[in-house]
Design a protein around this motif. Structure first.
Motif, PDB file in Angstrom:
ATOM      1  N   ARG A   7     -67.760  78.146   6.186  1.00 22.09           N
ATOM      2  CA  ARG A   7     -68.194  79.603   6.757  1.00 22.09           C
ATOM      3  C   ARG A   7     -68.845  79.636   7.900  1.00 22.09           C
ATOM      4  NH1 ARG A   7     -69.511  79.675   0.731  1.00 22.09           N
ATOM      5  NH2 ARG A   7     -68.109  81.209  -0.087  1.00 22.09           N
ATOM      6  N   ASP A   8     -68.883  80.878   8.311  1.00 24.93           N
ATOM      7  CA  ASP A   8     -69.432  81.224   9.831  1.00 24.93           C
ATOM      8  C   ASP A   8     -69.150  80.241  10.785  1.00 24.93           C
ATOM      9  OD1 ASP A   8     -71.004  82.946   8.488  1.00 24.93           O
ATOM     10  OD2 ASP A   8     -72.384  81.403   7.812  1.00 24.93           O
ATOM     11  N   VAL A   9     -67.857  80.083  11.160  1.00 29.24           N
ATOM     12  CA  VAL A   9     -67.209  79.354  12.201  1.00 29.24           C
ATOM     13  C   VAL A   9     -67.200  80.428  13.378  1.00 29.24           C
ATOM     14  CG1 VAL A   9     -65.336  78.347  13.143  1.00 29.24           C
ATOM     15  CG2 VAL A   9     -65.826  77.871  10.770  1.00 29.24           C
ATOM     16  N   GLU A  10     -67.525  79.935  14.505  1.00 28.12           N
ATOM     17  CA  GLU A  10     -67.678  81.099  15.745  1.00 28.12           C
ATOM     18  C   GLU A  10     -66.318  81.661  16.038  1.00 28.12           C
ATOM     19  OE1 GLU A  10     -69.348  79.116  18.994  1.00 28.12           O
ATOM     20  OE2 GLU A  10     -71.157  78.377  18.106  1.00 28.12           O
ATOM     21  N   ASP A  11     -66.285  82.726  16.213  1.00 29.78           N
ATOM     22  CA  ASP A  11     -64.777  83.447  16.499  1.00 29.78           C
ATOM     23  C   ASP A  11     -63.954  82.860  17.545  1.00 29.78           C
ATOM     24  OD1 ASP A  11     -65.261  85.157  14.506  1.00 29.78           O
ATOM     25  OD2 ASP A  11     -66.231  86.806  16.028  1.00 29.78           O
ATOM     26  N   GLN A  15     -60.242  81.176  17.116  1.00 27.69           N
ATOM     27  CA  GLN A  15     -59.200  81.597  18.137  1.00 27.69           C
ATOM     28  C   GLN A  15     -58.555  80.453  18.988  1.00 27.69           C
ATOM     29  OE1 GLN A  15     -57.608  84.368  18.363  1.00 27.69           O
ATOM     30  NE2 GLN A  15     -59.029  84.953  16.777  1.00 27.69           N
ATOM     31  N   ARG A  16     -59.486  79.623  19.493  1.00 24.69           N
ATOM     32  CA  ARG A  16     -58.738  78.250  20.085  1.00 24.69           C
ATOM     33  C   ARG A  16     -58.082  77.440  19.081  1.00 24.69           C
ATOM     34  NH1 ARG A  16     -64.202  77.183  22.208  1.00 24.69           N
ATOM     35  NH2 ARG A  16     -64.320  75.336  21.016  1.00 24.69           N
ATOM     36  N   LEU A  17     -58.588  77.177  17.929  1.00 21.78           N
ATOM     37  CA  LEU A  17     -57.535  76.525  16.882  1.00 21.78           C
ATOM     38  C   LEU A  17     -56.312  77.364  16.645  1.00 21.78           C
ATOM     39  CD1 LEU A  17     -60.484  75.506  14.392  1.00 21.78           C
ATOM     40  CD2 LEU A  17     -58.786  73.871  15.785  1.00 21.78           C
ATOM     41  N   LYS A  18     -56.333  78.625  16.610  1.00 18.18           N
ATOM     42  CA  LYS A  18     -55.120  79.503  16.363  1.00 18.18           C
ATOM     43  C   LYS A  18     -54.295  79.266  17.621  1.00 18.18           C
ATOM     44  CE  LYS A  18     -56.838  83.185  13.218  1.00 18.18           C
ATOM     45  NZ  LYS A  18     -57.113  84.391  13.087  1.00 18.18           N
TER      46      LYS A  18
END
Length: 81
Positions: A7-11, A15-18
């Motif tokens: 939980r609470d992973v920085e947006d 986005q970088r992982l996506k």
């Protein structure tokens, strides 16, 4: 294989992982798992501590052979091939 909910992973990180997943044609889950794997490699001291703990608990037999002897045995077997 286990499951992990984070939980609470920085947006920005999500986005970088996506983006990596899209570039590599993989899933977000796969890229996150790879990133965790790269970030959790153990140091030599940590590996040694695990082995020592296993020895103390009787989970590993104490070997009466040196690393050099093992390497020599492997090398000798290769020469015979």
């Amino acid at each position: 294989m286990g499951n992990l909910l984070i939980r609470d992973v920085e947006d920005e990180l999500v986005q970088r992982l996506k983006l990596k997943a899209k570039i590599n044609k993989t899933s977000l889950q796969y890229e996150a798992s790879r990133a965790l794997g790269r970030g959790t490699s153990m140091t030599g001291a940590e590996r040694f501590a695990i082995l020592e703990n296993a020895r103390r608990n009787g989970q590993l037999p104490r070997a009466d052979i040196s690393g050099a002897e093992i390497v020599r045995a492997i090398r000798d077997d290769e020469e015979e091939l």
